[in-house]
Design an enzyme around this catalytic site. Structure first.
Site, PDB file in Angstrom:
ATOM      1  N   SER A 106       0.846  -1.191   0.000  1.00  0.00           N
ATOM      2  CA  SER A 106       0.000   0.000   0.000  1.00  0.00           C
ATOM      3  C   SER A 106       0.877   1.234   0.000  1.00  0.00           C
ATOM      4  O   SER A 106       2.041   1.196   0.400  1.00  0.00           O
ATOM      5  CB  SER A 106      -0.922   0.019   1.224  1.00  0.00           C
ATOM      6  OG  SER A 106      -0.194   0.308   2.400  1.00  0.00           O
ATOM      7  N   CYS A 107       0.319   2.330  -0.482  1.00  0.00           N
ATOM      8  CA  CYS A 107       1.035   3.605  -0.506  1.00  0.00           C
ATOM      9  C   CYS A 107       0.016   4.727  -0.375  1.00  0.00           C
ATOM     10  O   CYS A 107      -1.182   4.488  -0.506  1.00  0.00           O
ATOM     11  CB  CYS A 107       1.845   3.752  -1.796  1.00  0.00           C
ATOM     12  SG  CYS A 107       0.835   3.821  -3.281  1.00  0.00           S
ATOM     13  N   PRO A 108       0.470   5.941  -0.106  1.00  0.00           N
ATOM     14  CA  PRO A 108      -0.476   7.009   0.204  1.00  0.00           C
ATOM     15  C   PRO A 108      -1.521   7.264  -0.888  1.00  0.00           C
ATOM     16  O   PRO A 108      -2.686   7.472  -0.592  1.00  0.00           O
ATOM     17  CB  PRO A 108       0.417   8.232   0.399  1.00  0.00           C
ATOM     18  CG  PRO A 108       1.735   7.676   0.811  1.00  0.00           C
ATOM     19  CD  PRO A 108       1.859   6.383   0.075  1.00  0.00           C
TER      20      PRO A 108
ATOM     21  N   THR B  68       1.833   0.999  -4.848  1.00  0.00           N
ATOM     22  CA  THR B  68       1.124  -0.183  -4.378  1.00  0.00           C
ATOM     23  C   THR B  68       1.231  -1.323  -5.394  1.00  0.00           C
ATOM     24  O   THR B  68       1.525  -2.469  -5.038  1.00  0.00           O
ATOM     25  CB  THR B  68      -0.359   0.163  -4.171  1.00  0.00           C
ATOM     26  OG1 THR B  68      -0.440   1.235  -3.246  1.00  0.00           O
ATOM     27  CG2 THR B  68      -1.139  -1.025  -3.660  1.00  0.00           C
TER      28      THR B  68
END
Lengths: 569, 154
Positions: free
Chosen positions: A8-10, A16
């Protein structure tokens, strides 16, 4: 090897998926199997329970809180941040493989005996797929313990601060002291506030332990029956050992129910309604009916046996009381010993002079102080024998031990009962015996070092505690070093050391995910002292008010099961 | 949202001779292409969102790729602008200045189907063959076609 991964990433649209792809490609190249759940904007196909349970290790390549992290409870894992696999997926897989091996290696435990303390790297061991029973039992225990530690540390420190500010009588403070008569300038008010808050936290110790053991075994459906089992263990005064049993019982009942074939119409409500309901009923039934009465019999038997020891050798009596204090730290055996001492205190009342009862009280308190102190000492001297979480808990244990809050030792004992409990008993037995031999006295039922002014021959008393703590630490070292590798097994929620370095190098701070709010395993919403003073079948089966050494007895009380003193408030 | 089915990238969104002083400049030039094509309504607003994202964590990727991106209220339709930058522009990637710059623009509230296309693109970037194919494309049209073909979610 088989892995599962979360990425996951912001923003949830680029890293992601790049991380997911990188892991999949690298796994293919390295001959591993991997299933990735990208938690990004495109929606996630959640990893199934069967996939997770088949995996050897979990890779968190996540810069956001992992959704539904409880699914992975107890599995070896590495936590590397989303960029690590994009930059070098092969290295991430290698560290995950190492984490899996470290876990399996620690479990097999037969080789490399006696290397404790030496700086020996974890030997490469053959990786068995599917961890053995011993490993899994420890994972379950560690999950429960890791959730319990904050309750022990926060509650214990609050109670200790309460003693410090309000004196030992603060343990008798009524909630009304704080609710109706709170005064900002009164030390008593503040002490009572701190004590009552810590007391409320301590009410959760055994339920949280049992609840999260069951959670580790059966996932969320295990939570309710586990908490119930823990609460009943408190009610029937089975202590944390009863809580351990309750956690395993509830977990396996829930797990079994969850695996039963059921019609599809019922399946959807199984995990939320049916499994928790039925497992709770079974757990409650077993705990109340099967555990309750024998425990009562055990306690009265122990009480009369202790009575028969009086008049004999005082040193022997002190040592026996010491052994009992450390055996279950709040369980039935501890309770008998503590009550024996406080009851004696009540019979001699305010007698001046050095009645033998005062010495017995001193022996009991010393024996209740050495378990946390000895373990705290051991975590400092033989750090590598403990998990990082235990080392942290060890810091709080100094204050808890000094304040006669024996509970500080429970996380250690629950995680490794067969090695830790005998060590604690030896140290406490020594402390109790030495106090009895020295003739030191104590005129307060609790308080730890905060009641030094009420101790006769305080230097002898402290010397006995120091000796007992050193014996405890040595015993822990000896037992933990036998049949175990130099590196401690890593607990579920702490990362294996090797990859920690990787983590700190690679991962940016985790952010809150702006896209959702994560439900977290929250404490039950009921009052902190759920069963306080509700009518109950046993005279004093309401959750007793916490006392040092966990016992509810007041000095004026001679037979705790029969005298509902603690219930009357 | 007027034309939800417009392709992710077209030839007019590709700059095969991108020359930029820094990553901000590169993003601005590529965003201008999106703006001109009517895919981004407010150029400066969108660039602010891209910068905010870039500030969280550099988007330089291994393989000399720069991947500025944002989900932004100023984006009408999921879009990709591609810059091929022979001189390189630094995106903080691990192996040198980026030769390929992808500016991903996602609408703030777009649905999962659109996101799946972007996810597929991100996955493709891991593959060296995909990057090579783009670098060797003769013109803007073939860059756009290569992306569309590879990212087509089967």
């Amino acid at each position: 090897m088989k892995f599962v991964a979360i990425t996951s990433c912001p923003t949830g649209i680029a890293h992601t998926y790049m991380a997911a792809e990188a892991l999949e490609q690298a796994a293919k190249a390295e001959g591993h199997e991997i299933r990735v759940e990208p938690q990004g904007a495109a929606g996630a196909q959640a990893l199934g329970a069967d996939v997770i349970s088949a995996a050897d290790a979990v890779i968190y390549a996540a810069d956001l809180e992992v959704r539904d992290k409880g699914r992975f409870a107890g599995k070896p894992y590495v936590d590397v941040g989303v960029k690590a696999p994009i930059n070098d997926a092969k290295a991430v897989l290698a560290s995950a493989a190492e984490a899996a091996r470290a876990r399996t290696g620690a479990a097999s435990g037969a080789a490399a005996a006696g290397t404790g303390g030496a700086d020996v790297p974890t030997p490469e061991t053959k990786v068995a797929s599917g961890a053995g029973v011993g490993t899994r039992v420890r994972q379950w225990l560690m999950t429960g313990v890791s959730y319990m530690i904050p309750f022990v540390a926060a509650g214990g420190i609050l109670i200790a601060l309460g003693f410090m500010i309000g004196g030992y009588e603060i343990a008798d403070a009524e909630p009304s002291t704080v609710i109706d008569d709170f005064s900002v300038v009164s030390a008593h008010s503040w002490g009572a506030l701190l004590f009552l808050s810590g007391d409320a936290l301590f009410a959760f110790l055994v339920p949280v332990l049992a609840g999260f053991i069951a959670f580790a075994i059966a996932d969320r459906p295990g939570l309710a029956p586990g908490f119930l089992g823990g609460a009943v263990a408190v009610t029937v005064e089975a202590g944390f050992l009863g809580g351990l049993a309750a956690g395993f019982l509830a977990g396996f009942v829930a797990l079994g129910l969850g695996r039963m074939p059921v019609p599809s119409a019922v399946r959807s409500i199984m995990p939320v309604v049916v499994t928790p309901l039925v497992a709770s009923f079974v757990t409650g039934l077993v705990m109340f009916l099967i555990l309750g009465r024998p425990l009562e019999a055990l306690m009265s038997g122990l009480s009369s046996w202790l009575g028969s020891l009086t008049g004999g050798s005082l040193i022997l009596l002190g040592a026996v009381l010491g052994l009992m204090m450390a055996f279950d730290m709040g369980g039935p055996v501890n309770k008998v010993a503590y009550t024996f001492a406080t009851a004696g205190l009540a019979t001699v009342g305010t007698t001046s002079g050095d009645a033998v009862e005062f010495t017995i009280m001193a022996a009991v308190m010393a024996a209740g102080m050495t378990p946390p102190l000895g373990l705290a000492l051991a975590t400092v001297v033989w750090r590598r024998l403990f998990t990082p979480a235990e080392v942290q808990n060890g810091k709080a244990a100094w204050l808890l031990g000094a304040s006669f809050i024996t509970e500080g030792a429970i996380p250690f004992a629950a995680a490794d009962p067969l090695r830790v409990i005998p060590s604690l008993m030896v140290g406490s037995g020594v402390a109790g015996g030495l106090v009895a031999a020295s003739g030191a006295t104590l005129r307060a039922p609790h308080g730890g070092v905060w009641v030094i002014p009420l101790i006769g021959s305080p230097l002898m008393f402290l010397a006995a505690i120091a000796a007992g703590s050193v014996v405890t630490a040595l015993a822990v070292w000896a037992l933990k070093s036998v049949g175990r590798r130099s590196r401690p097994p890593e607990s579920a929620p702490t990362a294996p050391r090797g990859h920690r370095r990787l983590t700190s190098r690679l991962r940016p701070p985790r952010r809150e995910d702006p896209r959702r709010t994560e439900p977290c395993p929250s404490a039950p919403r009921r009052s902190a002292r759920p069963s306080a003073c509700t009518p109950a079948p046993r005279a004093c089966s309401c959750r007793p008010r916490w006392r040092p050494g966990s016992r509810s007895a007041s000095p004026e009380k001679t037979d705790p099961p029969a005298t509902p003193a603690a219930c009357s408030r | 949202m007027s034309e939800p089915n417009r392709p992710l990238v077209t030839a007019e969104l590709v700059d095969t001779g991108l020359s930029a002083s820094d990553r901000d400049d590169a993003a601005r030039q590529l965003a201008a292409l999106l703006h001109k094509a009517g895919r981004v309504s407010d150029l400066d607003g969108f660039l602010d969102d891209v910068r905010a994202r870039e500030a969280q964590m550099a988007t330089g990727m291994p393989g000399r790729v720069g991947l500025p991106h944002a989900r932004s209220a100023h984006v009408a339709v999921p879009s990709l602008a591609v810059g091929i930058c022979p001189g390189g522009v630094d995106f903080g990637g691990p192996d040198g200045p980026a030769r390929l710059v992808f500016l991903i623009a996602a609408p703030a509230g777009s649905d999962e189907d659109h996101m799946r296309i972007l996810a597929a693109l991100a996955r493709k970037l891991i593959h060296a063959e995909f990057r090579e194919a783009l670098l060797e494309s003769p013109d803007a049209r073939s860059v756009a076609d290569t992306v569309i073909r590879e990212v087509d979610v089967a």
